[in-house]
Design a protein around this motif. Structure first.
Motif, PDB file in Angstrom:
ATOM      1  N   MET A 105       0.819  -1.214   0.000  1.00 14.73           N
ATOM      2  CA  MET A 105       0.000   0.000   0.000  1.00 14.73           C
ATOM      3  C   MET A 105       0.853   1.264   0.000  1.00 14.73           C
ATOM      4  SD  MET A 105      -3.037  -0.591   2.725  1.00 14.73           S
ATOM      5  CE  MET A 105      -4.092  -2.035   2.740  1.00 14.73           C
ATOM      6  N   ALA A 106       1.747   1.347   0.978  1.00 17.96           N
ATOM      7  CA  ALA A 106       2.440   2.609   1.252  1.00 17.96           C
ATOM      8  C   ALA A 106       3.666   2.800   0.378  1.00 17.96           C
ATOM      9  CB  ALA A 106       2.818   2.663   2.729  1.00 17.96           C
ATOM     10  N   LEU A 135       0.144  12.294  -3.395  1.00 15.63           N
ATOM     11  CA  LEU A 135       0.137  10.841  -3.243  1.00 15.63           C
ATOM     12  C   LEU A 135       1.467  10.321  -2.734  1.00 15.63           C
ATOM     13  CD1 LEU A 135      -1.905   9.836  -6.414  1.00 15.63           C
ATOM     14  CD2 LEU A 135      -2.638   9.723  -4.021  1.00 15.63           C
ATOM     15  N   VAL A 136       2.559  10.952  -3.133  1.00 15.14           N
ATOM     16  CA  VAL A 136       3.875  10.582  -2.581  1.00 15.14           C
ATOM     17  C   VAL A 136       3.889  10.826  -1.070  1.00 15.14           C
ATOM     18  CG1 VAL A 136       6.312  11.258  -2.495  1.00 15.14           C
ATOM     19  CG2 VAL A 136       5.201  10.860  -4.697  1.00 15.14           C
ATOM     20  N   ALA A 137       3.400  11.987  -0.663  1.00 17.71           N
ATOM     21  CA  ALA A 137       3.359  12.305   0.771  1.00 17.71           C
ATOM     22  C   ALA A 137       2.429  11.357   1.515  1.00 17.71           C
ATOM     23  CB  ALA A 137       2.913  13.750   0.969  1.00 17.71           C
ATOM     24  N   PHE A 138       1.288  11.057   0.904  1.00 22.47           N
ATOM     25  CA  PHE A 138       0.346  10.131   1.536  1.00 22.47           C
ATOM     26  C   PHE A 138       0.971   8.752   1.698  1.00 22.47           C
ATOM     27  CE2 PHE A 138      -3.143   7.017   1.266  1.00 22.47           C
ATOM     28  CZ  PHE A 138      -3.864   7.394   2.390  1.00 22.47           C
ATOM     29  N   GLY A 139       1.658   8.272   0.668  1.00 24.42           N
ATOM     30  CA  GLY A 139       2.314   6.978   0.747  1.00 24.42           C
ATOM     31  C   GLY A 139       3.396   6.940   1.796  1.00 24.42           C
ATOM     32  N   ALA A 140       4.203   8.007   1.870  1.00 25.73           N
ATOM     33  CA  ALA A 140       5.283   8.057   2.862  1.00 25.73           C
ATOM     34  C   ALA A 140       4.734   8.004   4.278  1.00 25.73           C
ATOM     35  CB  ALA A 140       6.113   9.326   2.660  1.00 25.73           C
ATOM     36  N   THR A 144       4.508   5.130   7.636  1.00 30.91           N
ATOM     37  CA  THR A 144       4.680   5.375   9.074  1.00 30.91           C
ATOM     38  C   THR A 144       3.530   4.766   9.862  1.00 30.91           C
ATOM     39  OG1 THR A 144       5.847   7.453   8.619  1.00 30.91           O
ATOM     40  CG2 THR A 144       4.941   7.185  10.828  1.00 30.91           C
ATOM     41  N   PHE A 145       2.325   4.896   9.336  1.00 29.54           N
ATOM     42  CA  PHE A 145       1.159   4.343  10.029  1.00 29.54           C
ATOM     43  C   PHE A 145       1.287   2.842  10.228  1.00 29.54           C
ATOM     44  CE2 PHE A 145      -2.913   2.141   9.590  1.00 29.54           C
ATOM     45  CZ  PHE A 145      -3.584   2.615  10.708  1.00 29.54           C
ATOM     46  N   TRP A 146       1.634   2.112   9.168  1.00 31.00           N
ATOM     47  CA  TRP A 146       1.686   0.653   9.278  1.00 31.00           C
ATOM     48  C   TRP A 146       2.848   0.200  10.158  1.00 31.00           C
ATOM     49  CZ3 TRP A 146      -2.549  -1.546   8.666  1.00 31.00           C
ATOM     50  CH2 TRP A 146      -3.430  -1.233   7.640  1.00 31.00           C
ATOM     51  N   ILE A 147       3.993   0.861  10.048  1.00 29.39           N
ATOM     52  CA  ILE A 147       5.136   0.490  10.894  1.00 29.39           C
ATOM     53  C   ILE A 147       4.808   0.744  12.360  1.00 29.39           C
ATOM     54  CG2 ILE A 147       7.518   1.041  11.481  1.00 29.39           C
ATOM     55  CD1 ILE A 147       7.183  -0.600   8.927  1.00 29.39           C
ATOM     56  N   LEU A 148       4.178   1.871  12.651  1.00 30.14           N
ATOM     57  CA  LEU A 148       3.827   2.172  14.044  1.00 30.14           C
ATOM     58  C   LEU A 148       2.709   1.266  14.530  1.00 30.14           C
ATOM     59  CD1 LEU A 148       5.052   4.269  15.999  1.00 30.14           C
ATOM     60  CD2 LEU A 148       5.733   4.563  13.629  1.00 30.14           C
ATOM     61  N   THR A 149       1.832   0.828  13.631  1.00 26.00           N
ATOM     62  CA  THR A 149       0.812  -0.141  14.025  1.00 26.00           C
ATOM     63  C   THR A 149       1.456  -1.435  14.494  1.00 26.00           C
ATOM     64  OG1 THR A 149      -0.854   0.760  12.511  1.00 26.00           O
ATOM     65  CG2 THR A 149      -1.128  -1.525  13.193  1.00 26.00           C
ATOM     66  N   ALA A 150       2.429  -1.933  13.729  1.00 30.00           N
ATOM     67  CA  ALA A 150       3.112  -3.174  14.104  1.00 30.00           C
ATOM     68  C   ALA A 150       3.864  -3.017  15.412  1.00 30.00           C
ATOM     69  CB  ALA A 150       4.070  -3.592  12.986  1.00 30.00           C
TER      70      ALA A 150
END
Length: 480
Positions: A105-106, A135-140, A144-150
């Motif tokens: 996704m990201a 979209l680049v900023a959203f992906g970046a 962060t969201f997924w890494i911090l979720t884990a």
């Protein structure tokens, strides 16, 4: 040198090295992408060419950090299969999907539109280009969201239970929305944004002090300051909220952060230790400077505690975080830098209100500009310190309260882990020197103020061709 023969210790050192080094690069890409949205938006709105050239200049540093981040991040993912296979087997059903989301996704979103953002200025419509930047900023930041979720799930595992050594997920969304997730993501989001803003502001201040492109970089300095005005205080607030969560869910980490050995019962006041020398063997602080009632006000905003603050002695030594001194001082470094950046922001705003930041007088504010140059690397130090508190303070658990770190490591020969650690150290050293070299080249060269504005070249060519192909209205004799 006993650690050289301890596989678990070496594997932890290797993961710490890869995490600490890798984190240096996405910090700037995630935060700077927001700044690029701002300056490109200003260009589209005002058509001021300076904003366009700001977007082009800072995107070079973005691209450099993106490349180093990709290269340095690959070893991190592989380690879950090599050095931490028992952990992956136990929690892979959840962790594997989250890491997969981050990649598919990201990262893929950011990488796909990065080419348009960097090379598409003269090739796509300006609105389409701006959408690519967004979209680049959203992906970046989705990364962060997924890494911090884990990582937050490691801190406060939720949504399932351990069954025969394997974590079975019953509620996937509850696992994602674990208690630490929201504050952890927001804290990291604003940390990367604040760090990037002070890097941009520090580089801008350096140009102004050097009397190079002063008027040009006065614009970026003021844009940064306008955003920091909101970001810096908000980051302090979110950090405080994160600390409240630690006190509730991870009391051992709180005790380590404060080097608190004795339990303070409810109804009593708690002093806040400013500086101390923790002694784990003696289970006390050999030396300490504290503020009366300070911890009570930090935790509950009143002089007496409603709930007890547990001391480290409440747990057996093997159940306490290691390296209390490292956790204690890393926390203070992070907090100290946060308040320093807020103070620098306030000083800058006062000078702005006094009219001292106008382009023709900004260069006279030498001490203020020097402070901004000094502040440029401080955000990195604060982030790395915060992650030390977060991850070392979670020990001796990899998944808090569920899987101990000693049980999560692969059974590998220590020599093999030492060899891979050495190789990664050498490769990262080369990457670091390369990044400094190319980054300094970009900064020394500076922006191209003669860079043509998108659309102008096409209009010029069309106008030239039109003039060239106009029929000659002179008399035939004159044409001959």
């Amino acid at each position: 040198m006993e650690f050289l023969s301890n596989t678990v210790t070496l594997s932890r050192m290797q993961f710490a090295l890869t995490a600490i080094f890798h984190m240096l690069w996405p910090v700037l890409t995630t935060g700077m992408s927001i700044y690029l949205i701002v300056v490109e938006g200003l260009w589209l709105k005002t058509r001021n060419p300076d904003y366009y050239r700001h977007a082009r200049f800072w995107s070079k540093l973005y691209l450099l950090n993106f490349g180093i981040g990709v290269a340095s991040g690959l070893p991190m993912g592989f380690q879950f299969g090599t050095n931490w296979a028992p952990l992956s087997e136990a929690v892979g059903d959840f962790l594997g999907s989250i890491i997969g989301f981050e990649g598919s996704m990201a990262f893929m979103l950011e990488a796909s539109f990065l080419g348009i953002m960097i090379f598409g200025w003269e090739r796509v419509n300006p609105v389409i280009h701006y959408l690519a930047t967004i979209l680049v900023a959203f992906g970046a930041n989705l990364s962060t969201f997924w890494i911090l979720t884990a990582n937050s799930w490691f801190q406060t595992p939720a949504g399932g239970e351990m069954v025969n050594g394997k974590f079975i997920i019953h509620d996937y969304f509850q696992a994602i929305l674990n208690p630490f997730m929201l504050n952890s993501f927001l804290h990291m989001f604003f940390a990367t944004l604040e760090t990037s803003l002070f890097v941009i502001g520090g580089i801008s201040a350096w140009y102004i002090l050097s009397d190079r492109y002063s008027e040009f970089f006065a614009k970026s300095f003021k844009i940064v300051l306008a955003i920091v005005l909101f970001v810096a205080p908000l980051q302090i607030y979110i950090g405080h909220a994160s600390g409240d969560q630690v006190s509730h869910y991870q009391p051992t980490k709180l005790a380590a952060m404060e080097a608190q050995w004795e339990t303070i019962p409810a109804g009593k006041s708690a002093n806040w230790s400013v500086l101390a020398i923790p002694n784990s063997k003696a289970e006390k602080n050999d030396w300490e400077i504290s503020i009366p009632n300070g911890l009570s006000y930090i935790l509950e905003l009143k002089p007496q505690l409603s709930h007890p603050v547990l001391g480290l002695k409440e747990w057996k030594p093997e159940n306490r975080p290691p390296m209390i001194g490292l956790i204690y001082y890393s926390f203070r470094v992070m907090v100290g830098i946060g308040f320093f950046l807020v103070g620098l922001m306030l000083w800058s705003v006062i000078q702005w209100l006094r009219g001292k930041l106008a382009p023709h007088v900004l260069a006279q504010q030498k001490w203020l500009l020097r402070a901004w140059v000094l502040a440029a690397p401080l955000g990195y130090i604060a982030i790395e310190s915060g992650w030390i508190v977060r991850c070392v303070g979670r020990q001796p658990w990899t998944v808090y309260g569920q899987i101990r770190t000693a049980d999560a490591a692969s059974h590998l020969p220590a020599g093999e882990v030492l060899a891979s650690l050495t190789i990664i150290t050498v490769l990262y050293s080369v990457l670091f020197v390369s990044a400094l070299y190319f980054g300094s080249r970009i900064i020394r060269k500076g922006p191209d103020l003669n860079l043509p504005i998108p659309g102008h070249q096409i209009k010029t060519v069309i106008a030239t061709e039109s003039v060239t192909h106009l029929p000659d209205s002179r008399p035939l004799e004159a044409q001959q």
